[in-house]
Design an enzyme around this catalytic site. Structure first.
Site, PDB file in Angstrom:
ATOM      1  CE  LYS A  32      10.339   5.805   3.623  1.00  0.00           C
ATOM      2  NZ  LYS A  32       9.380   6.761   4.202  1.00  0.00           N
TER       3      LYS A  32
ATOM      4  CD  GLU B 103       8.936  -4.757   6.724  1.00  0.00           C
ATOM      5  OE1 GLU B 103       7.739  -5.034   6.469  1.00  0.00           O
ATOM      6  OE2 GLU B 103       9.321  -4.361   7.838  1.00  0.00           O
TER       7      GLU B 103
ATOM      8  CG  ASP C 116      11.640   4.974   7.199  1.00  0.00           C
ATOM      9  OD1 ASP C 116      12.253   5.680   6.395  1.00  0.00           O
ATOM     10  OD2 ASP C 116      10.931   5.455   8.097  1.00  0.00           O
TER      11      ASP C 116
ATOM     12  CG  PHE D  18       4.845   8.656   4.991  1.00  0.00           C
ATOM     13  CD1 PHE D  18       5.614   8.020   5.964  1.00  0.00           C
ATOM     14  CD2 PHE D  18       3.529   8.260   4.827  1.00  0.00           C
ATOM     15  CE1 PHE D  18       5.082   7.009   6.755  1.00  0.00           C
ATOM     16  CE2 PHE D  18       2.980   7.255   5.620  1.00  0.00           C
ATOM     17  CZ  PHE D  18       3.761   6.634   6.577  1.00  0.00           C
ATOM     18  CB  VAL D  19       5.292   5.763  -0.313  1.00  0.00           C
ATOM     19  CG1 VAL D  19       6.235   6.701  -1.061  1.00  0.00           C
ATOM     20  CG2 VAL D  19       6.079   4.674   0.400  1.00  0.00           C
TER      21      VAL D  19
END
Ligand code: IMP
Ligand code: MG
Length: 178
Positions: free
Chosen positions: A130, A98, A102, A151-152
């Site tokens: 995260k 993955e 999140d 947010f990347v």
């Protein structure tokens, strides 16, 4: 740096180092036992392509795709299976690959689906995590980097299908999605 980013989170050299470190751990732990890599589309394809080429055990490859409803910067709780693997899992060492965890809702659903199919083991390898945002009770067995709640994008990760082909990971400027 891309103009829509506010900073770089992982330059490509740091990504490569994290990938090599994960590969070392996997090569050590699996000790030559065959692995079925289940790559979660689409975001994980860059990570998987680099990681799998550093694995030394026999590797087979399959793909799974899930979609969480909506296209914002946060996933909704509802996760729908869009593409299932075709491999028979009986007796296999399954390694889910993955890009990022999140809320954890996506992997929670995937792991439950794959765990009921007779695999010998089901392990999770994620490049990013995260942890602040977790809703589902799930942890990866192998994690490249724990990151803050930002947010990347890049190296497979998208915002609204964009930025996947950046060769580094950056933090998206809020002005792009607010
Ligand atoms: P979760 O179900 O909330 O854990 O979300 C997992 C999925 O949401 C990942 O596979 C990504 O596709 C997407 N996602 C979560 N955070 C980010 C991010 O910061 N950038 C890009 N995609 C993300
Ligand atoms: Mg996505």
């Amino acid at each position: 740096m891309h103009k829509d980013l506010k900073s770089i989170l992982m330059p490509k050299e740091e990504i490569a180092a994290a990938v090599s470190q994960l590969a070392d751990q996997l090569n050590n732990d699996f000790n030559g036992e065959p692995v079925l890599a289940v790559v979660i589309l689409k975001g994980s394809m860059f990570f998987a392509a680099d990681l799998l080429r550093e694995l030394t055990m026999p590797v087979t490859l399959d793909f799974m795709k899930v979609s969480s409803y909506g296209s914002g910067s946060a996933s909704s709780g509802a996760v729908k299976l869009a593409l299932d693997i075709s491999a028979d899992l009986t007796g296999q060492n399954v390694l889910i690959i993955e890009d990022i965890i999140d809320s954890g809702n996506t992997l929670f659903k995937i792991r439950n689906l794959l765990s009921n199919r007779g695999a010998k083991c089901v392990k999770i390898c994620t490049l990013l995590d995260k942890p602040e945002r977790r809703e589902a009770k799930i942890e990866a067995d192998y994690t490249g980097k724990f990151i803050p709640n930002e947010f990347v994008v890049g190296y497979g990760l998208d915002y609204d299908e964009r930025y996947r082909n950046l060769d580094y990971i950056g933090i998206l400027d809020e002005s792009v999605y607010s």
